[in-house]
Design an enzyme around this catalytic site. Structure first.
Site, short mmCIF file in Angstrom:
data_model
loop_
_atom_site.label_atom_id
_atom_site.label_comp_id
_atom_site.label_asym_id
_atom_site.label_seq_id
_atom_site.Cartn_x
_atom_site.Cartn_y
_atom_site.Cartn_z
N LEU A 187 0.83 -1.21 0.00
CA LEU A 187 0.00 0.00 0.00
C LEU A 187 0.86 1.25 0.00
O LEU A 187 1.80 1.36 0.79
CB LEU A 187 -0.91 -0.01 1.24
N MET A 188 0.51 2.17 -0.89
CA MET A 188 1.15 3.49 -0.89
C MET A 188 0.09 4.53 -0.57
O MET A 188 -1.03 4.42 -1.07
CB MET A 188 1.73 3.74 -2.29
N ASP A 248 0.39 8.85 1.11
CA ASP A 248 0.80 10.23 0.84
C ASP A 248 2.16 10.37 0.15
O ASP A 248 3.12 9.68 0.51
CB ASP A 248 0.94 11.01 2.15
C1 FRU Z 1 -2.85 11.20 5.46
C2 FRU Z 1 -2.20 10.53 6.66
C3 FRU Z 1 -1.26 11.47 7.38
C4 FRU Z 1 -0.33 10.52 8.06
C5 FRU Z 1 -0.18 9.42 7.03
C6 FRU Z 1 0.00 8.06 7.60
O1 FRU Z 1 -3.27 10.27 4.52
O2 FRU Z 1 -3.18 10.01 7.54
O3 FRU Z 1 -1.90 12.36 8.27
O4 FRU Z 1 0.89 11.12 8.36
O5 FRU Z 1 -1.37 9.46 6.27
O6 FRU Z 1 0.25 7.14 6.58
#
Ligand code: FRU
Length: 470
Positions: A39-40, A42
């Site tokens: 899974l990717m 941010d």
């Molecule tokens: C946003 C988020 C961020 C967090 C990251 C964890 O999609 O929830 O706030 O740092 O993803 O993967």
């Protein structure tokens, strides 16, 4: 207690087993960035450093669940051809044991430096967060420096996603946060040396700066000036839905205004939706070598229907948006695909006439520019339907859970569309970037795009070549 489930051998095995399987999936993108397996989410640490662009990403290599968040790493010289780089961070320290969460990269006097959130969860269901540094060493590896900011007073354990920049003698950081009244906020911190940080207070948020109730948590802030305006990107969770806006589980939005560098305050107008499609979240921007402000977003949304996407059957989940150049017009953000993407084009073809008589196009990897006064429908493989009406766009697809039709809207007069398709994604740029709708869809491949309606249209289109990460 450190995280014992994540290790380099486990990641290597997951990649060896997972990558061949993901490559067999007809929905795997041909030219968008996506995880080799797992899974990717941010984009992180987007930066031009030492003559190359670097883009890091939230990555769980071990499964398609939101767990074990590492920082994957790609780099590119030209923003088109990307290569894999060694894993940058994994959650193997006390202070990041439940995830090396999102953050940004800076050039600290010639050293590529990452600032990220160390996420720590406790058994009773609470959590805390540390803002941490990691510095690249001579071998290219990132050495963790540990936390530089602990949980600020007055906030819950939801404080994360540092975005840093330099101005004058100081480093600045915006942080997403939740206050003790469960309201989403953006905090501003300042530092002379990246180690000692001073909390300069809230610059925006729910029930702040003229906004009403605007969500219980704001994630992934990004603050920058473009033209005569300062923009704050943010991802408010819990924003009240409107009939035709903010319809996704979580929204990605921006505020436009003026930032006062003396008082460190931000005067701004209302929240605007940054992308009106089904999948868009957690965008991050950076400056190019020639001064353009680029944005890349996650073409996904957490906690919605993501776990029903069929790519999970091939062991991978989600992709990035294309890279977009931002511009500012009258306090509004415009987004357009970067010009570098034109290098993917094959020969240009054209059509002019009634929509009903337009040729069927292969939507697998396609760029399309259409002008019309509306009254036409674009049908992507009977899976995603775009109705271009006189005064709005309606984008419909079926719920992966219930099968019912779901709709997203962009309101306003539409003169032209610029559309990018890549196997299982469609990005629709409206009126030269005044609006965007980004969505995934999972058609039977090879997907066809067909047109209908009596009204005329003028189209130019190109098939796009694949450009996989090396
Ligand atoms: C946003 C988020 C961020 C967090 C990251 C964890 O999609 O929830 O706030 O740092 O993803 O993967």
């Amino acid at each position: 207690m450190i995280n014992s489930q994540i290790s380099l051998p486990a990641i290597l095995l997951a990649v060896m087993r997972g990558q061949p399987k993901a490559q067999q999936d007809a929905h795997y993108p041909g030219w968008h960035l996506a995880p080799v397996t797992g899974l990717m989410n941010d984009p992180n640490g987007f930066i031009h450093f030492n003559g190359r662009y670097h883009l890091f990403y939230q990555w769980n290599p071990l499964s398609c669940q939101h767990q074990h968040k590492c920082w994957g790493h790609w780099s590119s010289e030209d923003l088109l051809h990307w290569q894999h780089e060694p894993l940058a961070l994994m959650p193997d320290s006390d202070y990041d044991r439940n995830g090396c969460y999102s953050g940004s990269a800076i050039d600290d006097h010639g050293r590529l430096t990452l600032c990220y959130t160390g996420n720590v969860k406790f058994d009773e269901g609470t959590r805390t967060a540390f803002q941490c540094l990691a510095v690249q060493n001579a071998e290219g590896r990132f050495e963790k420096q540990g936390p530089v900011i602990a949980l600020p007073e007055g906030y819950t354990g939801h404080v994360r996603d540092p975005k840093l920049w330099r101005c004058g003698q100081h480093w600045y950081m915006v942080l997403g946060a939740q206050d003790l009244g469960r309201r989403g906020k953006v905090l501003l911190f300042r530092s002379a040396d990246l180690r000692e940080w001073e909390n300069m207070g809230e610059i925006a948020g729910s029930d702040t700066g003229g906004l009403g109730a605007a969500g219980y948590m704001w994630e992934c802030p990004d603050l920058f000036t473009l033209g005569h305006h300062t923009y704050l990107l943010c991802c408010p969770q819990g924003l009240p839905q409107e009939p035709q806006r903010f319809l996704n589980t979580y929204s990605s939005a921006y505020l436009s205004g003026k930032f006062d560098e003396q008082t460190l305050t931000f005067q701004h107008g209302p929240l605007h939706e940054l992308d009106a499609g089904f999948e868009f979240y957690a965008p991050q921007t950076t400056l190019t070598a020639d001064g353009r402000r680029l944005l890349v977003g996650w073409m996904g949304v957490p906690d919605g229907e993501e776990m029903s996407q069929p790519t999970i059957g091939y062991g991978w989940l989600h992709q990035m948006t294309c890279l977009r150049e931002l511009s500012s017009r009258n306090g509004k953000l415009y987004q357009q695909p970067i010009v570098e993407l034109q290098a993917l084009r094959g020969d240009m073809q054209t059509y002019e006439g009634s929509a009903n008589a337009a040729p069927w196009l292969s939507a697998q990897r396609l760029e399309l520019r259409v002008e019309s006064s509306g009254g036409i429908t674009l049908n992507f493989a009977d899976t995603l339907i775009l109705e271009w009406q006189q005064d709005q766009l309606r984008l419909a697809r079926r719920s992966l859970h219930t099968g019912e039709w779901l709709v997203r809207y962009w309101t306003g007069a539409v003169r032209g569309l610029h559309i990018l398709c890549d196997h299982s994604s469609v990005e629709i740029f409206i009126n030269d970037g005044e609006g965007v709708m980004s969505s995934r869809y999972f058609p039977t491949q090879p997907a066809l795009l067909t047109f209908s309606g009596d009204n005329p249209l003028r189209a130019r289109y190109w098939s796009l070549r694949a450009c996989p990460v090396e």
